[in-house]
Scaffold this motif. Structure first.
Motif, PDB file in Angstrom:
ATOM      1  N   GLN A 164       0.843  -1.194   0.000  1.00 53.96           N
ATOM      2  CA  GLN A 164       0.000   0.000   0.000  1.00 53.96           C
ATOM      3  C   GLN A 164       0.874   1.238   0.000  1.00 53.96           C
ATOM      4  OE1 GLN A 164      -2.411  -0.397   3.529  1.00 53.96           O
ATOM      5  NE2 GLN A 164      -3.395  -2.244   2.807  1.00 53.96           N
ATOM      6  N   ASN A 165       0.312   2.357  -0.492  1.00 54.08           N
ATOM      7  CA  ASN A 165       1.059   3.608  -0.437  1.00 54.08           C
ATOM      8  C   ASN A 165       0.886   4.245   0.943  1.00 54.08           C
ATOM      9  OD1 ASN A 165      -1.395   4.997  -0.400  1.00 54.08           O
ATOM     10  ND2 ASN A 165      -1.256   5.654  -2.529  1.00 54.08           N
ATOM     11  N   PHE A 166       1.408   5.435   1.132  1.00 55.96           N
ATOM     12  CA  PHE A 166       1.390   6.065   2.455  1.00 55.96           C
ATOM     13  C   PHE A 166      -0.023   6.416   2.925  1.00 55.96           C
ATOM     14  CE2 PHE A 166       1.539   9.531  -0.501  1.00 55.96           C
ATOM     15  CZ  PHE A 166       0.822  10.558   0.096  1.00 55.96           C
ATOM     16  N   LEU A 167      -1.002   6.442   2.001  1.00 52.79           N
ATOM     17  CA  LEU A 167      -2.393   6.693   2.372  1.00 52.79           C
ATOM     18  C   LEU A 167      -3.172   5.405   2.621  1.00 52.79           C
ATOM     19  CD1 LEU A 167      -3.269   9.509  -0.195  1.00 52.79           C
ATOM     20  CD2 LEU A 167      -2.799   9.765   2.251  1.00 52.79           C
ATOM     21  N   GLY A 168      -2.513   4.250   2.462  1.00 54.10           N
ATOM     22  CA  GLY A 168      -3.172   2.964   2.656  1.00 54.10           C
ATOM     23  C   GLY A 168      -3.895   2.460   1.420  1.00 54.10           C
ATOM     24  N   ILE A 169      -3.635   3.081   0.266  1.00 51.86           N
ATOM     25  CA  ILE A 169      -4.268   2.655  -0.986  1.00 51.86           C
ATOM     26  C   ILE A 169      -3.460   1.510  -1.572  1.00 51.86           C
ATOM     27  CG2 ILE A 169      -4.873   3.363  -3.329  1.00 51.86           C
ATOM     28  CD1 ILE A 169      -5.245   6.220  -2.169  1.00 51.86           C
ATOM     29  N   PRO A 170      -4.127   0.401  -1.896  1.00 52.21           N
ATOM     30  CA  PRO A 170      -3.403  -0.766  -2.434  1.00 52.21           C
ATOM     31  C   PRO A 170      -2.628  -0.436  -3.709  1.00 52.21           C
ATOM     32  CG  PRO A 170      -5.632  -1.384  -1.823  1.00 52.21           C
ATOM     33  CD  PRO A 170      -5.566   0.107  -1.734  1.00 52.21           C
ATOM     34  N   GLN A 171      -1.420  -0.957  -3.782  1.00 50.56           N
ATOM     35  CA  GLN A 171      -0.558  -0.775  -4.948  1.00 50.56           C
ATOM     36  C   GLN A 171      -0.528  -2.033  -5.812  1.00 50.56           C
ATOM     37  OE1 GLN A 171      -0.607   2.590  -4.355  1.00 50.56           O
ATOM     38  NE2 GLN A 171       1.287   2.517  -5.465  1.00 50.56           N
ATOM     39  N   GLU A 172      -1.267  -3.063  -5.403  1.00 45.78           N
ATOM     40  CA  GLU A 172      -1.361  -4.307  -6.153  1.00 45.78           C
ATOM     41  C   GLU A 172      -2.845  -4.602  -6.372  1.00 45.78           C
ATOM     42  OE1 GLU A 172       2.410  -6.897  -4.851  1.00 45.78           O
ATOM     43  OE2 GLU A 172       1.083  -6.427  -3.174  1.00 45.78           O
ATOM     44  N   GLY A 173      -3.143  -5.376  -7.416  1.00 50.32           N
ATOM     45  CA  GLY A 173      -4.524  -5.714  -7.718  1.00 50.32           C
ATOM     46  C   GLY A 173      -5.170  -6.496  -6.592  1.00 50.32           C
ATOM     47  N   PHE A 174      -6.446  -6.206  -6.320  1.00 50.70           N
ATOM     48  CA  PHE A 174      -7.163  -6.878  -5.238  1.00 50.70           C
ATOM     49  C   PHE A 174      -8.625  -7.064  -5.631  1.00 50.70           C
ATOM     50  CE2 PHE A 174      -7.818  -2.429  -4.669  1.00 50.70           C
ATOM     51  CZ  PHE A 174      -9.122  -2.310  -4.213  1.00 50.70           C
ATOM     52  N   GLY A 175      -9.320  -7.927  -4.915  1.00 49.88           N
ATOM     53  CA  GLY A 175     -10.735  -8.140  -5.157  1.00 49.88           C
ATOM     54  C   GLY A 175     -11.372  -8.870  -3.998  1.00 49.88           C
ATOM     55  N   PHE A 176     -12.698  -8.903  -4.008  1.00 50.76           N
ATOM     56  CA  PHE A 176     -13.477  -9.565  -2.970  1.00 50.76           C
ATOM     57  C   PHE A 176     -14.589 -10.370  -3.622  1.00 50.76           C
ATOM     58  CE2 PHE A 176     -11.682  -5.832  -0.949  1.00 50.76           C
ATOM     59  CZ  PHE A 176     -11.220  -6.331   0.253  1.00 50.76           C
ATOM     60  N   SER A 177     -15.064 -11.389  -2.925  1.00 51.07           N
ATOM     61  CA  SER A 177     -16.205 -12.143  -3.428  1.00 51.07           C
ATOM     62  C   SER A 177     -17.369 -11.186  -3.654  1.00 51.07           C
ATOM     63  CB  SER A 177     -16.585 -13.264  -2.458  1.00 51.07           C
ATOM     64  OG  SER A 177     -16.570 -12.846  -1.124  1.00 51.07           O
ATOM     65  N   ASN A 178     -18.217 -11.532  -4.612  1.00 58.85           N
ATOM     66  CA  ASN A 178     -19.337 -10.710  -5.069  1.00 58.85           C
ATOM     67  C   ASN A 178     -18.870  -9.413  -5.723  1.00 58.85           C
ATOM     68  OD1 ASN A 178     -21.089 -12.640  -3.965  1.00 58.85           O
ATOM     69  ND2 ASN A 178     -21.136 -11.589  -2.004  1.00 58.85           N
ATOM     70  N   ASN A 179     -17.577  -9.299  -5.994  1.00 54.97           N
ATOM     71  CA  ASN A 179     -16.989  -8.078  -6.552  1.00 54.97           C
ATOM     72  C   ASN A 179     -17.375  -6.848  -5.732  1.00 54.97           C
ATOM     73  OD1 ASN A 179     -15.359  -8.932  -8.845  1.00 54.97           O
ATOM     74  ND2 ASN A 179     -17.301  -9.681  -9.653  1.00 54.97           N
ATOM     75  N   ALA A 180     -17.518  -7.057  -4.432  1.00 54.79           N
ATOM     76  CA  ALA A 180     -17.896  -5.970  -3.528  1.00 54.79           C
ATOM     77  C   ALA A 180     -16.743  -4.972  -3.395  1.00 54.79           C
ATOM     78  CB  ALA A 180     -18.262  -6.535  -2.157  1.00 54.79           C
TER      79      ALA A 180
END
Length: 108
Positions: free
Chosen positions: A61-77
């Motif tokens: 994550q960057n210094f603001l906590g934003i992911p720098q790598e691809g991510f996902g969740f079930s139901n595409n939530a």
């Protein structure tokens, strides 16, 4: 690597230390990939995953906590300011049943 974290309760959801099951699976460069998990008992679950591009076993994550790598969740939530809730991501695995999830990775 692709990291899959499977959760079976809202109290443990999205805490990597408390995942019901966790998998790190090598990936290739195909845009569409399939993974099969055949050791999941019937019940209610939520899935969080990320593409661990640098194989350091954590979501960068960057210094603001934003992911720098691809991510996902079930139901595409997707959460508004942070991850979605367990209730938004939960799904059922039936006894002797097959559950198929299509999850799109998101990148910022």
């Amino acid at each position: 690597l692709m990291n899959f974290a499977l959760y079976n309760s809202s109290s443990t959801f999205n805490d990597p230390e408390k995942a019901f099951r966790e998998y790190f699976i090598p990936v290739d460069s195909k845009p569409n990939m399939s993974f099969l998990f055949d050791d999941i008992p019937a019940g209610e679950y939520a899935l969080a995953l990320f593409h661990d591009e640098n194989s350091n076993y954590k979501l960068d994550q960057n210094f603001l906590g934003i992911p720098q790598e691809g991510f996902g969740f079930s139901n595409n939530a997707m959460g508004t300011f942070g991850p979605p809730s367990y209730s938004e991501t939960k799904f059922q695995v039936a006894e002797n049943g097959k559950t198929t999830l299509n999850i799109h990775l998101r990148f910022f």
